[in-house]
Design a protein around this motif. Structure first.
Motif, PDB file in Angstrom:
ATOM      1  N   ASP A   1       0.827  -1.204   0.000  1.00  0.00           N
ATOM      2  CA  ASP A   1       0.000   0.000   0.000  1.00  0.00           C
ATOM      3  C   ASP A   1       0.866   1.261   0.000  1.00  0.00           C
ATOM      4  O   ASP A   1       1.849   1.364   0.751  1.00  0.00           O
ATOM      5  CB  ASP A   1      -0.906   0.008   1.231  1.00  0.00           C
ATOM      6  CG  ASP A   1      -2.027   1.025   1.110  1.00  0.00           C
ATOM      7  OD1 ASP A   1      -3.140   0.641   0.756  1.00  0.00           O
ATOM      8  OD2 ASP A   1      -1.777   2.227   1.358  1.00  0.00           O
ATOM      9  N   PRO A   2       0.504   2.261  -0.820  1.00  0.00           N
ATOM     10  CA  PRO A   2       1.348   3.462  -0.926  1.00  0.00           C
ATOM     11  C   PRO A   2       1.457   4.270   0.357  1.00  0.00           C
ATOM     12  O   PRO A   2       2.449   4.994   0.541  1.00  0.00           O
ATOM     13  CB  PRO A   2       0.667   4.277  -2.036  1.00  0.00           C
ATOM     14  CG  PRO A   2      -0.731   3.774  -2.107  1.00  0.00           C
ATOM     15  CD  PRO A   2      -0.655   2.320  -1.747  1.00  0.00           C
ATOM     16  N   LEU A   3       0.477   4.171   1.253  1.00  0.00           N
ATOM     17  CA  LEU A   3       0.546   4.968   2.479  1.00  0.00           C
ATOM     18  C   LEU A   3       1.795   4.637   3.281  1.00  0.00           C
ATOM     19  O   LEU A   3       2.388   5.513   3.920  1.00  0.00           O
ATOM     20  CB  LEU A   3      -0.703   4.728   3.331  1.00  0.00           C
ATOM     21  CG  LEU A   3      -0.847   5.663   4.540  1.00  0.00           C
ATOM     22  CD1 LEU A   3      -1.191   7.077   4.086  1.00  0.00           C
ATOM     23  CD2 LEU A   3      -1.920   5.155   5.502  1.00  0.00           C
TER      24      LEU A   3
ATOM     25  N   PRO B   1     -10.273   7.699   7.241  1.00  0.00           N
ATOM     26  CA  PRO B   1      -9.533   8.945   6.972  1.00  0.00           C
ATOM     27  C   PRO B   1      -8.126   8.744   6.427  1.00  0.00           C
ATOM     28  O   PRO B   1      -7.468   9.715   6.053  1.00  0.00           O
ATOM     29  CB  PRO B   1      -9.500   9.643   8.339  1.00  0.00           C
ATOM     30  CG  PRO B   1      -9.765   8.580   9.336  1.00  0.00           C
ATOM     31  CD  PRO B   1     -10.634   7.563   8.668  1.00  0.00           C
ATOM     32  N   LEU B   2      -7.652   7.497   6.376  1.00  0.00           N
ATOM     33  CA  LEU B   2      -6.340   7.236   5.794  1.00  0.00           C
ATOM     34  C   LEU B   2      -6.452   6.615   4.407  1.00  0.00           C
ATOM     35  O   LEU B   2      -5.448   6.205   3.823  1.00  0.00           O
ATOM     36  CB  LEU B   2      -5.520   6.317   6.713  1.00  0.00           C
ATOM     37  CG  LEU B   2      -5.096   6.932   8.046  1.00  0.00           C
ATOM     38  CD1 LEU B   2      -4.317   5.931   8.878  1.00  0.00           C
ATOM     39  CD2 LEU B   2      -4.260   8.187   7.827  1.00  0.00           C
ATOM     40  N   SER B   3      -7.668   6.552   3.868  1.00  0.00           N
ATOM     41  CA  SER B   3      -7.877   5.919   2.576  1.00  0.00           C
ATOM     42  C   SER B   3      -8.381   6.927   1.553  1.00  0.00           C
ATOM     43  O   SER B   3      -9.267   7.732   1.842  1.00  0.00           O
ATOM     44  CB  SER B   3      -8.885   4.772   2.706  1.00  0.00           C
ATOM     45  OG  SER B   3      -9.206   4.218   1.446  1.00  0.00           O
TER      46      SER B   3
ATOM     47  N   PRO C   1      -5.819  11.719   1.468  1.00  0.00           N
ATOM     48  CA  PRO C   1      -4.936  11.307   2.568  1.00  0.00           C
ATOM     49  C   PRO C   1      -3.532  10.945   2.100  1.00  0.00           C
ATOM     50  O   PRO C   1      -2.549  11.268   2.779  1.00  0.00           O
ATOM     51  CB  PRO C   1      -5.662  10.091   3.160  1.00  0.00           C
ATOM     52  CG  PRO C   1      -7.095  10.295   2.814  1.00  0.00           C
ATOM     53  CD  PRO C   1      -7.073  10.941   1.461  1.00  0.00           C
ATOM     54  N   LEU C   2      -3.425  10.289   0.935  1.00  0.00           N
ATOM     55  CA  LEU C   2      -2.093   9.947   0.431  1.00  0.00           C
ATOM     56  C   LEU C   2      -1.290  11.206   0.135  1.00  0.00           C
ATOM     57  O   LEU C   2      -0.108  11.303   0.495  1.00  0.00           O
ATOM     58  CB  LEU C   2      -2.211   9.086  -0.826  1.00  0.00           C
ATOM     59  CG  LEU C   2      -0.886   8.739  -1.513  1.00  0.00           C
ATOM     60  CD1 LEU C   2       0.033   7.969  -0.575  1.00  0.00           C
ATOM     61  CD2 LEU C   2      -1.130   7.945  -2.795  1.00  0.00           C
ATOM     62  N   ALA C   3      -1.934  12.183  -0.510  1.00  0.00           N
ATOM     63  CA  ALA C   3      -1.239  13.451  -0.800  1.00  0.00           C
ATOM     64  C   ALA C   3      -0.780  14.122   0.487  1.00  0.00           C
ATOM     65  O   ALA C   3       0.346  14.630   0.579  1.00  0.00           O
ATOM     66  CB  ALA C   3      -2.160  14.375  -1.591  1.00  0.00           C
TER      67      ALA C   3
ATOM     68  N   ALA D   1     -11.839   7.315  -4.822  1.00  0.00           N
ATOM     69  CA  ALA D   1     -12.409   8.549  -4.290  1.00  0.00           C
ATOM     70  C   ALA D   1     -11.342   9.382  -3.582  1.00  0.00           C
ATOM     71  O   ALA D   1     -10.379   8.837  -3.030  1.00  0.00           O
ATOM     72  CB  ALA D   1     -13.535   8.233  -3.320  1.00  0.00           C
ATOM     73  N   PRO D   2     -11.498  10.709  -3.599  1.00  0.00           N
ATOM     74  CA  PRO D   2     -10.564  11.554  -2.836  1.00  0.00           C
ATOM     75  C   PRO D   2     -10.511  11.184  -1.359  1.00  0.00           C
ATOM     76  O   PRO D   2      -9.439  11.167  -0.758  1.00  0.00           O
ATOM     77  CB  PRO D   2     -11.120  12.964  -3.045  1.00  0.00           C
ATOM     78  CG  PRO D   2     -11.861  12.890  -4.336  1.00  0.00           C
ATOM     79  CD  PRO D   2     -12.463  11.512  -4.376  1.00  0.00           C
TER      80      PRO D   2
END
Length: 814
Positions: A686-688, A726-728, A732-734, A720-721
């Motif tokens: 996962d990118p997070l 809240p971490l998905s 959140p990634l940005a 979705a944005p």
């Protein structure tokens, strides 16, 4: 997990209570006792809330142990294929998810309730980062036994502006904990509940009887009891060591170690770097070939010559690169045969090797030359060996070298500017290169829409398909038709994002990242006459290409060796329509959500599944179209899978219209359990979990996100944005990568990272001006968004993060 025998006779609990009173005396003096709520905790009967490190108890390879996974001797009792099960897939991991919300279950008496206010009270739920025993990186703790909390690193903050929040869960029978920032990979956290957690009548929630026994000072009876008592007492000693918490206020503690992230991909990069010495490293082969343009390549998908005419200024070439594949090929063309194709370690787990070393007296036999044992010892400095001890060969922080299963000759798409048609000159060092990576269910050819904008500014591009996409599909039975190919029209998305085998899905994500590392390294060995400059390389990823990008970028730019680092260097990157928290955004995706949720409900194989299948047979058949060649037969799994997305949407609507809240709640619970297991299994891809590393290597990043809002234009309907987690999502990634949200042109003296939100456009706008009807908005808005996205990408990459040109405010969200 072996059962932890905590049974103590009731009489032993009552010893020392005093005597002298008769039964009649007790009856006369008794007052009514109101039932109390307590924390559910009884390891002897497998009653524990997860995540919990008690499931590491007795591990032989450093992975979690789940009920039914081990035999009576503590050895793996299941075949590799069984780990395809969502719950058992966690048994292949060395820890828990860094980002998933979790619940601590409570036993609430009938007719009573938990105070919602107290559940969110920062003094009621506290989390501490700790160092555990046997941590070899900590002088103070490395001699402390494993599983024992050694010392506190710090306390996390409970609150909306902090690290996590707590609240009652939806069923009102547990405390839900939602991380607002990801936990640190590989680190251990102790969650503490205190007596500030109240029932609605003001009485404090209690410890379970088992927990009360374990925390008492008097020693218990059996070795297992004593060991667990030592663990619980170490937790309490650690979290109270700095004086901010008193043991008298604690009603529950549980430790959870986050799974390792990145070590396996990092090891692959080292192996690639090591292959340079033998010349066996990946090499991009780009032979001389007849002149062809991107316009020619697009003829099959864009028949109108006038539409594709501008692409006549871009040269199109085909090459190849040989890349190591770490997933084995499925045995048959059935999706179920992909269950055990996930990555396998080349060596025995270091945990097993150390146990074996102790068992034979502390000295390991010398490795014999030309054996896998010798290779393992050489690659790991003697830490890893191959004694045939490890039947499962799970890849963990204790076992980081994956086994190469086969070598793939991967087709490479290359484009270059045609200088005389674009009015530009090729630099003396060759064209700077942009690596392009496409989205799920598409192909590398889908990225050709970007090439004109990039070529006009002097960029060449290279691109490969993701595994099991486009030209990289797998034909198992040799009939000339791919049996595993996620690209539209050739197969199923499950070929790549395999919901029936989460470990296979995780490793497809990792394969995509390491393929990009191999491609980046291979660029350095292309024929110089081809005019590509391997010292100036950037990256553009769309959708899935953006999801795997943070892992690729972080590993490419993490320092390894001064002589090798330039060969992997990525100067800057642009990401479009990506996101973190893969399991959550897939389950909540407008386009993929019904497919995921319908598939999960079918696979649950319980009463809820039977009700869904009955609905499909009686109601959905008339409402859902069936693909050609599939017979309408509710007994056929192929038919059920084909109609599941449509049927699920109608089924939920039916349950809502009839007021069947019980069935809806049951379905929600099934989906939530799957998302928890799926995200935990997918976490290392996962990118997070690479966002902080991307920041650390200081790679300039640009990201575009479609948030919608103009002319009915929806937010991105695929990723979705934001989601309920809240971490998905994209936003959140940005945020976790440290990107600055901007809506006007940016100029800086040092490289910067930005995210731009688009009020118009759709998930695919970065590569096409086409109107996507289900995204809302207008055809003009989608076309303008596409032009603006490409303009921003080119300005950002050309300046390497010093300049971002924003020209059309009509498509920019403020």
């Amino acid at each position: 997990m072996k059962k932890m025998l905590l049974s103590l006779a009731v009489s032993s609990v009552l010893v020392g209570c005093g005597g002298g009173e008769t039964l009649e005396d007790v009856k006369k003096d008794s007052t009514p006792v109101l039932p109390l709520a307590s924390v559910k905790f009884d390891p002897s009967n497998s009653v524990i809330s997860v995540p919990n490190d008690l499931l590491l108890n007795g591990t032989k390879d450093g992975t979690l142990n789940f009920p039914g996974e081990l035999d009576e001797n503590g050895n793996a009792a299941l075949a590799r294929a069984n780990y395809a099960s969502p719950s058992l897939s966690l048994g292949a991991l060395d820890g828990w998810s860094t980002q998933m919300p979790y619940v601590i279950n409570l036993d609430v008496p009938s007719g009573y309730a938990i105070s919602e206010q107290s559940a969110s009270d920062p003094t009621a739920v506290r989390i501490f980062e700790v160092v555990m025993g046997a941590d070899q990186s900590d002088e103070q703790c490395k001699q402390v036994p494993a599983g024992i909390a050694c010392r506190v690193v710090g306390e996390l903050t409970n609150g909306l502006t902090g690290d996590f929040v707590s609240a009652l869960n939806g069923s009102k029978n547990g405390i839900a904990i939602q991380p607002l920032k990801p936990f640190k990979a590989g680190k251990t956290y102790i969650t503490v509940l205190t007596d500030s957690l109240k029932m609605s009548d003001g009485r404090a929630v209690q410890s379970s009887s088992t927990y009360t026994l374990l925390r008492q000072e008097a020693p218990l009876v059996t070795d297992t009891q004593l060991a667990l008592q030592a663990v619980i007492k170490s937790y309490e000693n650690a979290v109270t060591s700095e004086g901010a918490l008193s043991k008298e206020n604690i009603i529950y503690t549980a430790a959870a170690t986050m799974q390792s992230v990145g070590q396996v991909v990092g090891t692959i990069k080292k192996l690639m770097a090591g292959s340079l010495a033998t010349g066996s490293n990946p090499k991009l082969v780009l032979p001389e070939q007849p002149m062809m343009t991107v316009s020619d390549a697009l003829a099959a998908v864009i028949p109108d010559p006038a539409t594709r005419a501008p692409f006549q200024a871009v040269q199109y070439m085909r090459g190849s690169i040989q890349l190591p594949m770490y997933s084995s090929k499925p045995a048959t063309k059935e999706i179920s045969s992909a269950a055990d194709t996930y990555w396998r370690a080349q060596c025995d787990s270091a945990v097993m090797v150390q146990g074996y070393k102790a068992a034979i007296g502390g000295t390991l036999p010398a490795p014999q030359a030309d054996t896998n044992d010798a290779a393992c010892a050489a690659m790991s400095g003697g830490v890893l060996r191959d004694f045939g001890l490890d039947s499962t060969r799970f890849l963990t922080k204790y076992n980081t070298i994956p086994q190469v299963q086969w070598l793939a000759n991967v087709p490479v798409q290359v484009t270059k500017p045609i200088p005389q048609l674009l009015g530009i000159e090729m630099p003396a060092t060759g064209w700077p290169v942009v690596i392009l990576q496409h989205g799920i269910t598409t192909t590398k050819e889908a990225m050709l829409g970007l090439t004109l904008a990039l070529s006009s500014q002097g960029f060449a591009t290279v691109a490969i398909d993701h595994p099991m996409h486009g030209e990289r599909g797998l034909d198992i039975d040799g009939d000339g038709i791919d049996d595993f190919n996620a690209t539209d029209g050739k197969g199923s998305v499950l070929s790549y994002m395999n919901l029936t085998s989460l470990l296979a899905a995780r490793d497809n994500l990792r394969q995509s990242s390491v393929d990009l590392l191999g491609l980046r390294l291979g660029l350095n060995f292309v024929n110089p006459a081809m005019g590509l400059n391997p010292t100036q390389v950037s990256f553009v990823g769309h959708s899935l290409g953006s999801v795997v990008a943070p892992s690729f970028i972080a590993h490419a730019n993490l320092p390894l060796d001064p002589q090798v680092d330039p060969l992997f260097k990525v100067q800057s990157a642009a990401l479009a329509s990506g996101g973190s928290g893969i399991a959550s955004f897939l389950a909540e995706s407008e386009e993929f959500g019904p497919f995921v949720q319908g598939s999960v409900l079918l696979a649950a194989n319980n009463l809820a599944t039977k009700a869904f299948v009955t609905f499909i047979a009686t109601d959905a058949a008339s409402q859902c179209s069936v693909p050609d060649g599939i017979e309408v037969n509710p007994q056929n799994p192929v038919y059920l899978s084909a109609v599941a997305p449509c049927a699920f949407t109608h089924y939920v609507a039916h349950l809502s219209s009839t007021g069947d809240t019980q069935s809806l709640a049951e379905i929600k619970g099934i989906i939530q359990q799957f998302v928890f297991a799926a995200q935990t299994a997918l976490d290392s891809g996962d990118p997070l979990n690479y966002a902080s590393l991307v920041q650390a290597v200081q790679t300039p990043i640009y990201m575009s996100v479609v948030t919608g809002g103009v002319d009915g234009n929806k937010a991105d309907t695929v990723i979705a944005p934001t989601t309920t987690n809240p971490l998905s999502g994209s936003t959140p990634l940005a945020r976790m990568m440290g990107l600055q949200t901007v809506s006007e042109t940016q100029t800086s003296q040092t490289p910067m990272s930005y995210v731009v939100n688009f009020s118009q456009g759709n998930h695919g706008s970065v590569v096409t001006t086409s109107f996507r009807e289900n995204a809302g908005g207008t055809a003009q808005g989608h076309a303008m968004a596409a032009v603006e996205m490409q303009t921003q990408i080119v300005s950002f990459l050309k300046s390497q993060g010093l300049y971002l040109q924003i020209t059309n405010p009509a498509v920019i969200a403020n």
